[in-house]
Write a protein that holds these residues in place. Structure first.
Motif, PDB file in Angstrom:
ATOM      1  N   TYR A  63       0.813  -1.013  -0.271  1.00  0.00           N
ATOM      2  CA  TYR A  63       0.301   0.328  -0.023  1.00  0.00           C
ATOM      3  C   TYR A  63       0.872   1.626   0.040  1.00  0.00           C
ATOM      4  O   TYR A  63       0.000   2.325  -0.830  1.00  0.00           O
ATOM      5  CB  TYR A  63      -1.248  -0.133   1.491  1.00  0.00           C
ATOM      6  N   MET A  66       2.487   1.724  -4.247  1.00  0.00           N
ATOM      7  CA  MET A  66       1.595   2.147  -4.513  1.00  0.00           C
ATOM      8  C   MET A  66       0.599   3.783  -4.025  1.00  0.00           C
ATOM      9  O   MET A  66       0.781   4.650  -4.943  1.00  0.00           O
ATOM     10  CB  MET A  66      -0.091   1.707  -4.249  1.00  0.00           C
ATOM     11  N   SER A  67       0.576   4.181  -2.950  1.00  0.00           N
ATOM     12  CA  SER A  67       0.750   5.534  -2.520  1.00  0.00           C
ATOM     13  C   SER A  67       1.583   6.655  -2.550  1.00  0.00           C
ATOM     14  O   SER A  67       1.447   7.508  -2.732  1.00  0.00           O
ATOM     15  CB  SER A  67       0.323   5.768  -1.057  1.00  0.00           C
ATOM     16  N   CYS A  97      -2.859   2.691 -11.666  1.00  0.00           N
ATOM     17  CA  CYS A  97      -2.327   2.881 -10.251  1.00  0.00           C
ATOM     18  C   CYS A  97      -3.778   2.956  -9.189  1.00  0.00           C
ATOM     19  O   CYS A  97      -3.678   1.680  -8.734  1.00  0.00           O
ATOM     20  CB  CYS A  97      -1.666   3.730 -10.349  1.00  0.00           C
ATOM     21  N   TYR A 101      -5.026  -0.117  -7.216  1.00  0.00           N
ATOM     22  CA  TYR A 101      -4.911  -0.424  -5.816  1.00  0.00           C
ATOM     23  C   TYR A 101      -6.420  -0.811  -5.656  1.00  0.00           C
ATOM     24  O   TYR A 101      -6.302  -1.612  -3.906  1.00  0.00           O
ATOM     25  CB  TYR A 101      -5.097   1.009  -5.756  1.00  0.00           C
ATOM     26  N   TYR A 104      -5.794  -4.798  -5.226  1.00  0.00           N
ATOM     27  CA  TYR A 104      -5.271  -5.103  -4.448  1.00  0.00           C
ATOM     28  C   TYR A 104      -5.822  -5.840  -3.109  1.00  0.00           C
ATOM     29  O   TYR A 104      -5.963  -6.496  -2.394  1.00  0.00           O
ATOM     30  CB  TYR A 104      -4.216  -4.546  -4.257  1.00  0.00           C
ATOM     31  N   SER A 105      -6.651  -3.885  -2.669  1.00  0.00           N
ATOM     32  CA  SER A 105      -7.695  -4.345  -2.550  1.00  0.00           C
ATOM     33  C   SER A 105      -8.991  -5.476  -1.872  1.00  0.00           C
ATOM     34  O   SER A 105      -9.180  -6.193  -0.734  1.00  0.00           O
ATOM     35  CB  SER A 105      -8.635  -3.359  -1.793  1.00  0.00           C
ATOM     36  N   ILE A 216       2.551  -2.801  -8.863  1.00  0.00           N
ATOM     37  CA  ILE A 216       0.799  -2.042 -10.012  1.00  0.00           C
ATOM     38  C   ILE A 216       0.886  -3.521 -11.005  1.00  0.00           C
ATOM     39  O   ILE A 216      -0.290  -3.710 -11.154  1.00  0.00           O
ATOM     40  CB  ILE A 216       0.843  -1.272  -9.788  1.00  0.00           C
TER      41      ILE A 216
END
Length: 413
Positions: A63, A66-67, A97, A101, A104-105, A216
């Motif tokens: 995380y 990606m952030s 991106c 995200y 992934y979640s 990603i």
């Protein structure tokens, strides 16, 4: 003599266990390689505290990476970029991106469903008995592994071109006004956070962005790999069911001697496949929706980038965008193709049920095939968010919609 027999039985059991693990790895090993480094492979029920902490740490790191790509670049677009084309040029990577995200979640959210699907694959390999059934399952497992391999190669082909080939072709940028030489960022960072023109900040940010970019793209490959592994395994189980139906009348050496017993086994197998498909649909439907909507947008933007860079005579950038376009097109094609494949195999089960010599079944036993035919006709299909049925028709709709948006975008800009 008894000792020798016991030793033979244990050796045979050990050989069967090794074969079972080898066949399971044939189906899901590629998924494990992709998911485990990202903390997405399902945890064991009896995982220790250290293992749970390591999963939490890996996920927090992912995380964070990606952030690291998304937030500084968003601030750069909002606060510092004024040109319309440059805003659009960064909107595509940022949307990709954001898709990673969300996927992934969703993969973390559906960890239990992924575990059930993996356990279903293991159970099917554990219970296979006849060589003909095993050959069918092996052929489908190899096909699924090839799909996963091609998908990963296409996804990381785009990564190599965008994150490595384009920076190499551009080379270092010289800022004569401030007397600086720096590597251009694929995701430019807002100067509110850091001025990436200065060394060593430039090299540090570029290296972290390279790792985050690999992440990603790995999430995209992992989602596609899960879809390929589970959908193709379900197709293999339906092919095995078709083989059982063909031997319903006269039986087979591994089947029960009476017809009613063989019918019960076939119905039980059909129910197991439908339950496995239900878990697969639950696992993938939201991920498929993100992929479906995101690829529709990104295909449009990538087409626009290719035209713009070609007009600017930047052929390396145009080639990079073309490869990424091909990668995303192949990715959404895989999802739609798998949906079409599952629906087609469901229909084939109903056709095989009718094509066998069902009239030779005694009494009312033949009526059991009517339910199989009816369920096969209205069989479960893979969908994108339970909104769009994944099929080759929906793939053509994605391409046509993307080109329609592209024409609108060209007209407006």
């Amino acid at each position: 003599m008894q000792t020798f027999e016991a030793h033979s039985d244990s050796t045979e059991s050990l050989g069967e266990a090794c074969d079972y693990e080898r066949y399971v790895n044939l189906s899901i090993r590629w998924n494990r390689w992709l998911l485990k480094p990202m903390g997405l492979w399902p945890k064991l029920h009896n995982a220790s505290a250290i293992e749970k902490f390591s999963y939490w740490l890996v996920r927090a790191t992912c995380y964070g990476l990606m952030s690291f790509l998304f937030i500084p670049s968003c601030l750069h677009v909002i606060l510092e970029v004024e040109d319309v084309y440059n805003k659009l040029k960064l909107f595509g990577p940022l949307s990709f991106c954001a898709m990673a995200y969300m996927k992934y979640s969703l993969l973390i959210l559906h960890a239990n469903d992924i575990r059930r699907c993996v356990e279903g694959v293991e159970r099917d390999w554990r219970h296979v008995k006849h060589a003909q059934d095993r050959d069918i399952m092996v052929a489908h497992a190899i096909f699924g592994r090839r799909l996963m391999t091609f998908c990963t190669l296409f996804v990381y082909g785009g990564f190599v071109w965008y994150y490595i080939a384009v920076p190499i072709s551009v080379g270092t940028v010289m800022d004569e006004e401030d007397n600086l030489t720096y590597i251009p960022m694929m995701f430019p960072c807002s100067r509110i956070i850091a001025d990436t023109r200065y060394s060593p900040i430039n090299e540090i940010f570029f290296s972290i962005q390279l790792v985050a970019g690999a992440l990603i793209h790995g999430i995209t490959a992992a989602a596609c790999g899960l879809a390929a592994a589970f959908a193709v395994h379900a197709c293999g189980q339906m092919a095995v069911l078709g083989c059982w139906l063909e031997h319903l009348i006269h039986g087979r050496k591994d089947m029960q001697e009476n017809v009613n017993g063989r019918v019960a086994s076939i119905v039980s197998q059909h129910v197991r496949i439908l339950k496995f498909l239900a878990h697969t649909e639950k696992t993938l439907q939201q991920i498929s929706l993100v992929e479906f909507a995101g690829c529709t947008l990104d295909l449009c933007l990538l087409g626009y980038y290719i035209i713009a860079e070609w007009r600017n005579n930047d052929f390396t950038a145009a080639a990079a965008y073309s490869i990424i376009l091909l990668s995303l097109t192949f990715n959404i094609f895989i999802f739609c193709y798998l949906g079409e494949l599952v629906a087609e195999r469901c229909r084939q089960v109903g056709e095989i049920s009718y094509m066998i010599d069902w009239y030779q079944l005694p009494g009312k036993t033949k009526l059991c095939l009517i339910m199989i035919m009816a369920i096969s006709k209205s069989a479960m299909r893979l969908t994108a968010g339970n909104i769009v049925k994944l099929s080759l028709t929906s793939f053509t709709d994605v391409v046509k919609t993307s080109f329609g948006f592209l024409n609108i975008l060209r007209t407006l800009t």
